[in-house]
Each structure stands twice: as structure tokens, then as C-alpha cells.
Design an enzyme around this catalytic site. Structure first.
Site, mmCIF file in Angstrom:
data_model
loop_
_atom_site.group_PDB
_atom_site.id
_atom_site.type_symbol
_atom_site.label_atom_id
_atom_site.label_comp_id
_atom_site.label_asym_id
_atom_site.label_seq_id
_atom_site.Cartn_x
_atom_site.Cartn_y
_atom_site.Cartn_z
ATOM 1 C CD GLU A 132 -6.106 74.619 25.143
ATOM 2 O OE1 GLU A 132 -5.275 75.117 25.909
ATOM 3 O OE2 GLU A 132 -6.790 73.627 25.422
ATOM 4 C CB THR A 154 -12.870 78.355 23.300
ATOM 5 O OG1 THR A 154 -13.298 77.184 24.008
ATOM 6 C CG2 THR A 154 -12.116 79.240 24.258
ATOM 7 C CG ASP A 156 -14.244 74.950 27.166
ATOM 8 O OD1 ASP A 156 -15.466 74.752 27.276
ATOM 9 O OD2 ASP A 156 -13.454 74.091 26.754
ATOM 10 N N GLY A 199 -16.448 71.548 28.757
ATOM 11 C CA GLY A 199 -15.427 72.161 29.607
ATOM 12 C C GLY A 199 -14.313 71.181 29.869
ATOM 13 C CD GLU A 252 -16.090 68.354 27.378
ATOM 14 O OE1 GLU A 252 -16.709 67.487 26.741
ATOM 15 O OE2 GLU A 252 -15.425 69.268 26.836
ATOM 16 C CG LEU A 302 -28.602 70.581 22.173
ATOM 17 C CD1 LEU A 302 -29.501 70.006 23.249
ATOM 18 C CD2 LEU A 302 -29.423 71.054 20.985
ATOM 19 N NE ARG A 304 -19.154 72.950 19.278
ATOM 20 C CZ ARG A 304 -18.025 72.310 19.527
ATOM 21 N NH1 ARG A 304 -17.237 72.748 20.493
ATOM 22 N NH2 ARG A 304 -17.655 71.275 18.821
#
Length: 334
Positions: A132, A154, A156, A199, A252, A302, A304
């Protein structure tokens, strides 16, 4: 045409596969491709009056240059979280500092310089790969009149206006694997295990990973939680499990009812504080309420790291072809 490609923000598996597909097809269609290194910073640090600057921040790309890049994760073009529309003088390249003076009282907007750098490179179109923040600034550049076609990435999976973002599938696959691996320790010690996942605003990665890994509970960014109710539920989960343990997945960006997300450090160029640590906070509070030991593990990077899974490669290649279809038809700003 001469097409520029850049990657910004957090790295995810699948970026290199996308870049390779973009380069290979572009070359076959007679276009030139330039890789901009370190995201928007590459264009910010490009001094049109310094020939050496192009060697440092721009990488000509052909089929040989990208032949094997899809076999690894991350981005070989490198990345940054640079927002050229909001740069404090101390963070700007020296040649851009007004009169050489460093006054960080207010950030500066270097968008005009970005457009100048694009013009100096002779680009006809720009394809940024990002989330974003990176794509938000891409929209700004398109609004200034330069053709941009953005590709969403992403873990997310929360870039507005798209159904899927490169990196999501691999992040879920990794998370499910690690949650299952952690069961051996959680079960051996008969503990409540807390696993924190990335996240910030979206809990989709956490929720889907928890669902597929059969975690007992999940806390997501969108839904504040009651720590007392959570403790009761996890104790019930632990007692009903023959192995006497329970698993909690935590996004998170999760927060308690009436509280705020757990954030630390200084804001990045896009105004975000560093997230991370809510898992440890929750684990500590659970110990205090229940009088039981917990185990806590942040998966963090870890999720990604390493090569992409097959789905992220397929999506990356398809996104590359869709992007070039649109560029060739001059359907940009998408």
C-alpha cells in the site's frame, strides 16, 4: 518502449519471478528494461548530472540477467521504505539538501526530482511492485502525468482494489509449517504456545494460517480481544487436549479491547511505527492470570524468507503478463 521496474517495502517470495517474467516478455517484444535499485530511493538518489549515479542505482536487465533469479526469494533489485514525498533533509542525498543545510523541522517533497530522474533515464512507463505504501506513491507519480502500472505484493494480502497479493500464499504455507513444528515443544512441556505472525491492519494471514494449522485460537488485528475470556478459552482447550497443550496464533496488529496495537521505535517514512511483541505481552498476561507457563515464538521474517511456493510463482508470472498487456494498450494508472 523503455520500461522501468522497482520493488519497494518489505520483501516477499515471488518478486524475482515477477521481475523475470516482466523482463523476458519485454525483451521478446522489443522493449528495453531498466531495474531501479532500492525502490523509490533509487530514483531519489539518482543525480542526473553524475554519470556514476546511474551505475549505482540503475541496472539494465536482459534475459541473461534474470535467468536464475526466480529460484530464490526476496528481490535482487533490493528494496527500501523510502517515501520521496516525505523526506527529512538529513535522509536526503547530499546533492538534494537545500544549500547543504540540514533542518529536519519539516519533511520535504522530492516528487519533482523523481520525475526529473525518470525523464533522465528516458523511461516510457514504470512498473513498481509493492504494498500500500509503495503503490500509494506510485499513484502520486501517475497523478503527475507519468504512466505507471502497479503490481501488488504483501504477505498481508491487503492492498486495496485487488483480490490477491504476491507473497500471501508462501507466508501462509510457511506459517502452517512452523506452527506444526512448534507443537512438538508445546506438547512436550504441556504449555500454552503463543505464535506471533505478521499482519499490521489485516489479520487474514494469521486467520488463514491458524485455520489450516488447526490452532485452537486466533487473535487478529481487526477484532480487539478480552484477555480474561481468552485465558478461560485456552485453559479449556489445553485441558481437552490429550497432550495437554494449546496453540494461540496472534496477528502483530492485535490489541485488547480498549487498548492499542503494541508498537515501538520511530515512525518510518510512511508514518508507521514498528509492530511486534504483542505475542510476548499476551503470553506474559496469560501466565499471570492462569498461573501456568507459556511458550512464545515470533515467526516474523521466517514467513517471507526463502523461495516462493508454486502459487506465488504462478500469480507473479500472470501479474507480469497482465501488467504488460495493460502497458501496451496504454491502460495505466491501475
Amino acid at each position: 518502449m523503455r520500461i522501468g521496474i522497482l520493488t519497494g517495502g518489505g520483501d516477499v517470495p515471488g518478486l524475482n519471478a515477477c521481475i523475470k517474467a516482466l523482463v523476458n516478455r519485454s525483451i521478446e517484444e522489443g522493449h528495453q528494461v531498466l531495474g531501479i535499485r532500492r525502490g523509490w530511493y533509487g530514483l531519489l538518489a539518482l543525480d542526473p548530472d553524475d554519470p556514476a549515479a546511474a551505475e549505482e542505482h540503475v541496472l539494465p536487465l536482459d534475459k541473461l540477467a534474470v535467468r536464475t533469479v526466480d529460484r530464490s526469494g526476496g528481490t535482487f533489485l533490493h528494496t527500501s521504505r523510502t517515501n520521496p514525498g516525505r523526506i527529512y533533509p538529513s535522509q536526503a542525498p547530499e546533492f538534494l539538501r537545500p544549500n547543504g543545510v540540514i533542518d529536519d523541522s519539516e519533511p520535504l517533497d522530492f516528487t519533482r526530482h523523481i520525475l526529473k530522474s525518470i525523464d533522465a533515464l528516458g523511461l516510457d512507463a514504470l512498473i513498481p511492485l509493492g504494498g500500500e505504501d509503495t503503490l500509494g506513491y506510485a499513484a502520486r507519480i501517475h497523478g503527475e502525468g507519468f504512466p505507471v502500472l502497479s503490481i501488488p505484493k504483501t504477505m498481508d494480502n491487503d492492498v486495496f482494489g485487488t483480490d490477491y497479493c504476491i507473497g500471501f500464499s508462501t507466508a501462509v504455507t510457511r506459517s502452517v509449517k512452523f506452527i506444526h513444528q512448534l507443537r512438538s515443544s508445546f506438547g512436550s512441556h504441556e504449555r500454552i504456545g503463543v505464535v506471533e505472525l505478521f499482519g499490521r491492519h489485516s489479520g487474514q494471514t494469521c486467520l488463514v494460517s491458524a485455520h489450516l494449522a488447526c490452532a485452537d485460537r486466533a487473535l487478529i488485528a481487526e477484532e480487539p480481544f478480552d484477555i480474561t475470556k481468552l485465558a478461560d478459552l485456552l485453559l479449556r482447550d489445553k485441558r481437552s487436549n490429550p497432550s495437554r497443550y494449546a496453540v494461540l496464533a496472534v496477528s502483530e496488529g492485535a490489541s485488547e479491547i480498549g487498548g492499542k496495537p503494541y508498537q515501538t521505535g520511530e515512525k518510518d517514512p510512511y508514518g508507521h511505527l514498528k509492530l511486534g511483541g504483542i505475542g510476548a505481552v499476551v503470553a506474559e498476561k496469560l501466565e499471570s492470570i492462569l498461573g501456568l507457563k507459556t511458550m512464545c515464538q515470533e515467526l516474523a521474517y521466517l514467513m517471507r524468507s526463502g523461495a516462493p511456493d508454486a502459487l506465488d510463482v504462478m500469480v507473479a508470472v500472470n501479474f507480469a503478463n497482465i501488467a504488460l498487456d495493460h502497458v501496451s494498450k496504454k491502460k495505466t494508472g491501475r
